[in-house]
Write an enzyme that holds these catalytic residues in place. Structure first.
Site, mmCIF file in Angstrom:
data_model
loop_
_atom_site.group_PDB
_atom_site.id
_atom_site.type_symbol
_atom_site.label_atom_id
_atom_site.label_comp_id
_atom_site.label_asym_id
_atom_site.label_seq_id
_atom_site.Cartn_x
_atom_site.Cartn_y
_atom_site.Cartn_z
ATOM 1 N N THR A 167 0.819 -1.207 0.000
ATOM 2 C CA THR A 167 0.000 0.000 0.000
ATOM 3 C C THR A 167 0.856 1.261 0.000
ATOM 4 O O THR A 167 2.001 1.250 0.478
ATOM 5 C CB THR A 167 -0.890 -0.004 1.267
ATOM 6 O OG1 THR A 167 -1.511 1.268 1.411
ATOM 7 C CG2 THR A 167 -0.086 -0.272 2.532
ATOM 8 N N ASP A 168 0.274 2.370 -0.472
ATOM 9 C CA ASP A 168 0.989 3.655 -0.408
ATOM 10 C C ASP A 168 1.091 4.182 1.023
ATOM 11 O O ASP A 168 1.871 5.084 1.304
ATOM 12 C CB ASP A 168 0.317 4.706 -1.315
ATOM 13 C CG ASP A 168 -1.121 5.012 -0.939
ATOM 14 O OD1 ASP A 168 -1.662 4.390 -0.002
ATOM 15 O OD2 ASP A 168 -1.725 5.898 -1.598
ATOM 16 N N GLU A 169 0.302 3.592 1.949
ATOM 17 C CA GLU A 169 0.299 4.109 3.331
ATOM 18 C C GLU A 169 1.637 3.909 4.034
ATOM 19 O O GLU A 169 1.906 4.553 5.046
ATOM 20 C CB GLU A 169 -0.827 3.464 4.140
ATOM 21 C CG GLU A 169 -2.186 3.749 3.550
ATOM 22 C CD GLU A 169 -3.342 3.556 4.523
ATOM 23 O OE1 GLU A 169 -3.107 3.345 5.721
ATOM 24 O OE2 GLU A 169 -4.487 3.629 4.056
ATOM 25 N N TYR B 291 -1.864 -0.522 10.985
ATOM 26 C CA TYR B 291 -2.019 -1.178 9.675
ATOM 27 C C TYR B 291 -0.813 -0.889 8.784
ATOM 28 O O TYR B 291 -0.154 -1.802 8.276
ATOM 29 C CB TYR B 291 -3.313 -0.711 8.976
ATOM 30 C CG TYR B 291 -3.324 -1.033 7.486
ATOM 31 C CD1 TYR B 291 -3.378 -2.346 7.033
ATOM 32 C CD2 TYR B 291 -3.268 -0.016 6.527
ATOM 33 C CE1 TYR B 291 -3.367 -2.650 5.668
ATOM 34 C CE2 TYR B 291 -3.260 -0.301 5.166
ATOM 35 C CZ TYR B 291 -3.305 -1.626 4.739
ATOM 36 O OH TYR B 291 -3.289 -1.916 3.396
ATOM 37 N N LYS C 103 2.188 -3.366 7.278
ATOM 38 C CA LYS C 103 2.463 -3.547 5.840
ATOM 39 C C LYS C 103 3.921 -3.159 5.538
ATOM 40 O O LYS C 103 4.597 -3.818 4.757
ATOM 41 C CB LYS C 103 1.506 -2.695 4.998
ATOM 42 C CG LYS C 103 0.059 -3.162 5.000
ATOM 43 C CD LYS C 103 -0.169 -4.538 4.407
ATOM 44 C CE LYS C 103 0.051 -4.609 2.919
ATOM 45 N NZ LYS C 103 -0.360 -5.930 2.358
HETATM 46 P P1 NAD Z 1 -9.755 -7.235 2.071
HETATM 47 O O1 NAD Z 1 -9.773 -6.980 3.539
HETATM 48 O O2 NAD Z 1 -10.969 -6.955 1.267
HETATM 49 O O3 NAD Z 1 -9.378 -8.765 1.791
HETATM 50 C C1 NAD Z 1 -8.373 -9.426 2.505
HETATM 51 C C2 NAD Z 1 -8.542 -10.914 2.258
HETATM 52 O O4 NAD Z 1 -7.505 -11.587 2.980
HETATM 53 C C3 NAD Z 1 -9.873 -11.485 2.750
HETATM 54 O O5 NAD Z 1 -10.422 -12.347 1.798
HETATM 55 C C4 NAD Z 1 -9.498 -12.243 4.006
HETATM 56 O O6 NAD Z 1 -10.332 -13.360 4.275
HETATM 57 C C5 NAD Z 1 -8.069 -12.676 3.683
HETATM 58 N N1 NAD Z 1 -7.286 -12.899 4.907
HETATM 59 C C6 NAD Z 1 -7.172 -12.076 5.974
HETATM 60 N N2 NAD Z 1 -6.393 -12.634 6.912
HETATM 61 C C7 NAD Z 1 -5.992 -13.834 6.411
HETATM 62 C C8 NAD Z 1 -5.160 -14.887 6.901
HETATM 63 N N3 NAD Z 1 -4.605 -14.804 8.114
HETATM 64 N N4 NAD Z 1 -4.946 -15.958 6.117
HETATM 65 C C9 NAD Z 1 -5.512 -16.040 4.874
HETATM 66 N N5 NAD Z 1 -6.324 -15.095 4.376
HETATM 67 C C10 NAD Z 1 -6.553 -14.000 5.136
HETATM 68 O O7 NAD Z 1 -8.494 -6.442 1.531
HETATM 69 P P2 NAD Z 1 -8.286 -5.684 0.142
HETATM 70 O O8 NAD Z 1 -8.763 -4.309 0.271
HETATM 71 O O9 NAD Z 1 -8.751 -6.554 -0.941
HETATM 72 O O10 NAD Z 1 -6.680 -5.629 0.127
HETATM 73 C C11 NAD Z 1 -5.917 -6.696 -0.420
HETATM 74 C C12 NAD Z 1 -4.433 -6.359 -0.312
HETATM 75 O O11 NAD Z 1 -4.180 -5.165 -1.026
HETATM 76 C C13 NAD Z 1 -3.958 -6.120 1.112
HETATM 77 O O12 NAD Z 1 -2.666 -6.668 1.224
HETATM 78 C C14 NAD Z 1 -3.916 -4.612 1.243
HETATM 79 O O13 NAD Z 1 -2.945 -4.207 2.177
HETATM 80 C C15 NAD Z 1 -3.545 -4.206 -0.162
HETATM 81 N N6 NAD Z 1 -4.012 -2.876 -0.594
HETATM 82 C C16 NAD Z 1 -5.330 -2.514 -0.447
HETATM 83 C C17 NAD Z 1 -5.763 -1.266 -0.920
HETATM 84 C C18 NAD Z 1 -7.206 -0.826 -0.813
HETATM 85 O O14 NAD Z 1 -7.508 0.323 -1.114
HETATM 86 N N7 NAD Z 1 -8.135 -1.684 -0.417
HETATM 87 C C19 NAD Z 1 -4.848 -0.413 -1.516
HETATM 88 C C20 NAD Z 1 -3.507 -0.805 -1.632
HETATM 89 C C21 NAD Z 1 -3.111 -2.044 -1.181
HETATM 90 O O1 DAU Z 2 -4.116 4.073 0.513
HETATM 91 C C1 DAU Z 2 -4.349 2.695 0.417
HETATM 92 C C2 DAU Z 2 -5.174 2.229 1.591
HETATM 93 O O2 DAU Z 2 -6.472 2.759 1.400
HETATM 94 C C3 DAU Z 2 -5.212 0.720 1.739
HETATM 95 O O3 DAU Z 2 -3.932 0.245 2.017
HETATM 96 C C4 DAU Z 2 -6.176 0.309 2.851
HETATM 97 O O4 DAU Z 2 -6.286 -1.105 2.899
HETATM 98 C C5 DAU Z 2 -7.516 0.920 2.580
HETATM 99 O O5 DAU Z 2 -8.388 0.626 3.648
HETATM 100 C C6 DAU Z 2 -7.427 2.433 2.383
HETATM 101 O O6 DAU Z 2 -7.128 3.106 3.614
HETATM 102 P P1 DAU Z 2 -7.871 4.472 4.054
HETATM 103 O O7 DAU Z 2 -7.776 4.583 5.509
HETATM 104 O O8 DAU Z 2 -7.425 5.610 3.227
HETATM 105 O O9 DAU Z 2 -9.377 4.094 3.565
HETATM 106 P P2 DAU Z 2 -10.797 4.301 4.235
HETATM 107 O O10 DAU Z 2 -11.811 3.923 3.210
HETATM 108 O O11 DAU Z 2 -10.905 3.655 5.567
HETATM 109 O O12 DAU Z 2 -10.862 5.876 4.451
HETATM 110 C C7 DAU Z 2 -10.727 6.778 3.359
HETATM 111 C C8 DAU Z 2 -10.799 8.185 3.920
HETATM 112 O O13 DAU Z 2 -12.142 8.414 4.411
HETATM 113 C C9 DAU Z 2 -9.894 8.414 5.123
HETATM 114 O O14 DAU Z 2 -9.411 9.751 5.098
HETATM 115 C C10 DAU Z 2 -10.806 8.232 6.327
HETATM 116 C C11 DAU Z 2 -12.151 8.738 5.810
HETATM 117 N N1 DAU Z 2 -13.335 8.087 6.419
HETATM 118 C C12 DAU Z 2 -13.389 6.731 6.410
HETATM 119 C C13 DAU Z 2 -14.469 6.075 6.973
HETATM 120 C C14 DAU Z 2 -14.528 4.563 6.982
HETATM 121 C C15 DAU Z 2 -14.351 8.852 6.941
HETATM 122 O O15 DAU Z 2 -14.307 10.097 6.920
HETATM 123 N N2 DAU Z 2 -15.416 8.209 7.518
HETATM 124 C C16 DAU Z 2 -15.525 6.838 7.558
HETATM 125 O O16 DAU Z 2 -16.524 6.316 8.120
#
Ligand code: NAD
Ligand code: DAU
Length: 349
Positions: A132-134, A157, A161
């Site tokens: 992730t970019d975080e 988190y 990562k």
């Molecule tokens: P998600 O939470 O939707 O899915 C995660 C999946 O991993 C689920 O299916 C869950 O059952 C599985 N999982 C969790 N713990 C596990 C374990 N111990 N063993 C096996 N499986 C397990 O997540 P996502 O948003 O699809 O993110 C997927 C990946 O991409 C993550 O590594 C996350 O850090 C990365 N990522 C997410 C975002 C985003 O915006 N969602 C952005 C950048 C990177």
């Molecule tokens: O940048 C990549 C990341 O983006 C991924 O690595 C993470 O897995 C993914 O969850 C996401 O993280 P964020 O914290 O940016 O996403 P989230 O959707 O939780 O929140 C987006 C923005 O919205 C953040 O500034 C917090 C705000 N927010 C979020 C929620 C859930 C609110 O204001 N209210 C809310 O209820």
């Protein structure tokens, strides 16, 4: 089939799009989806491909080192695309250990199992770590995250990562394990669990519930349509250079409040509501502790070196996403029953 590829976390949001793309596009690969099916994993996400001849699902937990070793020995994976993780920042604030166990220890278990199987014979092997970019921390009003930006994670988190990224690189440096890492910005699209901003707000608008905006709402994120992320993963898996890092993003920054207003406008139209009706649900609430102010990815490297760029505009992607949630009420109702209600109460009461 000429390759067996392990995709972890394939029942989750991004993973399910990656699994679908690979199963459909590469009939010559055997795709093994390994997922623990936590609250975020849902096999309904993969109904359309579950009977494909080149697809296998395995329910297993990456924190179980023994199970990982025996699965690697059994299936003899040629490559790994590792997405399984605890992924929600708010949950990492209330339960950091779950993140450390899965994201750090789980990744180490997979690396060890790959090392044991491949035993230094790395010919056409690859460990692809999805990050992730975080990990880069928080930006001020200007600037972008580059692949060379120093790590500065701020939440449990992102720290978990970042730790996993470092471990992957250390295995590459120390044992020669072939790896690639991508760091992507915020994804949105079909099948995202409604704890993240966009699906949570779509669901609340649909149910006329308050829209909880953290702090002043001026936090900024760079949004990318999930199918474009899956396409980028395909590109990097096949054409990326071993040992490299690629940032993936949409050059698509939005302040939360501006994004929420756009979402409300689109939802008013789609639900046949009067203009401004959904925006009345906007409610400012207590801020997220340690909330990162701004993320923005410079995705020039992946564009110049591998030719990848996003295929849809944000307005288009958001519209497709809203349509999907409105057409899939059963999916939404299913994932928001039971445990979800308890989580919601705890997080937003
Ligand atoms: P998600 O939470 O939707 O899915 C995660 C999946 O991993 C689920 O299916 C869950 O059952 C599985 N999982 C969790 N713990 C596990 C374990 N111990 N063993 C096996 N499986 C397990 O997540 P996502 O948003 O699809 O993110 C997927 C990946 O991409 C993550 O590594 C996350 O850090 C990365 N990522 C997410 C975002 C985003 O915006 N969602 C952005 C950048 C990177
Ligand atoms: O940048 C990549 C990341 O983006 C991924 O690595 C993470 O897995 C993914 O969850 C996401 O993280 P964020 O914290 O940016 O996403 P989230 O959707 O939780 O929140 C987006 C923005 O919205 C953040 O500034 C917090 C705000 N927010 C979020 C929620 C859930 C609110 O204001 N209210 C809310 O209820």
């Amino acid at each position: 089939m000429n390759k067996t590829l392990l995709i972890t976390g394939g029942a989750g949001f991004i993973g399910s799009h990656v699994v679908r793309l690979f199963v459909n596009k590469y009939p010559e690969y055997h795709i093994v989806n390994l997922d623990a099916l936590t609250y975020a994993g849902n096999l309904e996400n993969l109904k359309d491909i579950e009977n494909a001849p080149n697809y296998t699902f395995i329910k297993a937990d990456i924190t179980d080192a023994e199970a990982m070793n025996s699965l690697f020995q059994q299936y003899k994976f040629d490559g790994v695309i590792h997405l399984a993780a605890e992924s929600h920042v708010d949950r990492s604030i209330t339960d950091p250990n779950a993140f450390i166990n899965t994201n750090v220890m789980g990744t180490a278990n997979l690396l060890n199992a790959a090392r044991e199987l491949w035993k230094g014979n790395y010919d056409s092997k690859l460990f692809y770590h999805v990050s992730t970019d975080e990990v880069y921390g928080s930006l001020g009003d200007t600037g972008f995250f580059l692949e060379t930006t120093p790590y500065d994670p701020q939440s449990p988190y992102s720290a978990s990562k970042a730790a996993s990224d470092h471990i992957v690189r250390a295995y590459g440096n120390t044992y020669g394990l072939p790896f690639v890492i991508t760091n992507c910005s915020n994804n949105y699209g079909q099948n995202q669990f409604p704890e993240k901003l966009i699906p949570l707000f779509i669901n609340n608008i649909r149910n006329n519930k308050p829209l909880p905006v953290y702090g002043d709402g001026k936090y900024t994120r760079d949004w990318l349509y999930v199918v474009d992320h899956a396409r980028a993963i395909d590109t990097v898996y096949h054409n990326g250079k071993q040992g490299e890092t690629y940032n993936i993003g949409g050059f698509n920054e939005w302040q939360n409040i501006e994004l929420i207003k756009l979402l409300c406008e689109q939802m008013d139209k789609k639900l046949g509501r009067a203009e401004g009706e959904s925006a009345k649900l906007i409610t400012y609430v207590k801020d997220r502790p340690g909330h990162d102010r701004r993320y923005a990815i410079d995705a020039t490297k992946i564009k110049n070196e591998l030719g990848w760029e996003p295929s849809v505009t944000f307005e288009e992607g958001l519209s497709i996403t809203i349509d999907w949630y409105l057409a899939n009420e059963e999916w939404l109702n299913h994932v928001t029953s039971g445990e979800y209600q308890k989580y919601y109460q705890k997080q937003y009461s």
